[in-house]
Design an enzyme around this catalytic site. Structure first.
Site, PDB file in Angstrom:
ATOM      1  N   GLY A  46       0.818  -1.217   0.000  1.00 31.97           N
ATOM      2  CA  GLY A  46       0.000   0.000   0.000  1.00 31.97           C
ATOM      3  C   GLY A  46       0.842   1.252   0.000  1.00 31.97           C
ATOM      4  N   CYS A  47       1.887   1.261   0.793  1.00 35.17           N
ATOM      5  CA  CYS A  47       2.751   2.439   0.891  1.00 35.17           C
ATOM      6  C   CYS A  47       3.492   2.680  -0.419  1.00 35.17           C
ATOM      7  CB  CYS A  47       3.726   2.283   2.052  1.00 35.17           C
ATOM      8  SG  CYS A  47       2.882   2.193   3.648  1.00 35.17           S
ATOM      9  N   THR A  48       3.870   1.613  -1.095  1.00 31.96           N
ATOM     10  CA  THR A  48       4.539   1.748  -2.380  1.00 31.96           C
ATOM     11  C   THR A  48       3.583   2.311  -3.422  1.00 31.96           C
ATOM     12  OG1 THR A  48       6.072  -0.043  -1.857  1.00 31.96           O
ATOM     13  CG2 THR A  48       5.763   0.491  -4.200  1.00 31.96           C
ATOM     14  N   ALA A  51       3.127   6.062  -2.615  1.00 33.49           N
ATOM     15  CA  ALA A  51       4.311   6.855  -2.962  1.00 33.49           C
ATOM     16  C   ALA A  51       4.465   6.989  -4.474  1.00 33.49           C
ATOM     17  CB  ALA A  51       5.562   6.223  -2.355  1.00 33.49           C
TER      18      ALA A  51
END
Length: 155
Positions: A46-48, A51
């Site tokens: 999710g963070c990738t 970003a």
């Protein structure tokens, strides 16, 4: 809502190291908008996606007078690896003690907050801070793959 802050509130000041080892503070962004997004952890799915969505819209965000700053509890070396792996074009702030997350009310509260702090992760929340240092918008539940578009709609 994941934070005690509201639109119109002054954004809490901060000072912490970023990806390149330099230190930034809220004052460094005075006079322009800041998209300050808190995310749980470098290099997770999710963070990738989040970003990379911001990376892909960074030019349009900059054209609207805003800078981007990612914030999570990993250190500068983890942020450097994450930045290089995904060619991120904005700095990541190393909030290793969750001090900035606590100031913005995204370290969590209650039992869940204690668990988050124990494992060193903040909630996923984005703040758009105006040129005068006030909170202009809060995205409490970002759509990770389309987060850049969400931000653009609010700038």
């Amino acid at each position: 809502m994941a934070t005690h802050l509201k639109v119109g509130d002054p954004a809490p000041d901060f000072s912490a190291p970023v990806t390149d080892g330099s230190t930034v503070s809220l004052a460094d962004y005075r006079g322009r908008k800041l998209v300050m997004y808190f995310y749980p952890m470098d290099d997770t799915p999710g963070c990738t996606r989040q970003a990379c969505s911001l990376r892909d819209t960074a030019g349009e965000i900059a054209a609207r007078g805003a800078a981007i700053l990612g914030v999570s509890a990993q250190g500068a070396e983890s942020h450097r690896r994450f930045t290089e792996k995904y060619a991120l074009n904005f700095p990541l702030l190393a909030d290793t003690g969750l001090v900035v997350a606590q100031a913005y009310g995204v370290a969590g509260s209650g039992l869940g907050g204690l668990l988050r702090q124990a494992v060193g992760v903040a909630q996923r929340v984005t703040f758009i801070i105006d040129e005068a240092g006030k909170i202009a918008a809060i995205i409490a539940d970002p759509d990770c793959p389309d987060h850049g578009e969400e931000v653009l709609a609010l700038l």
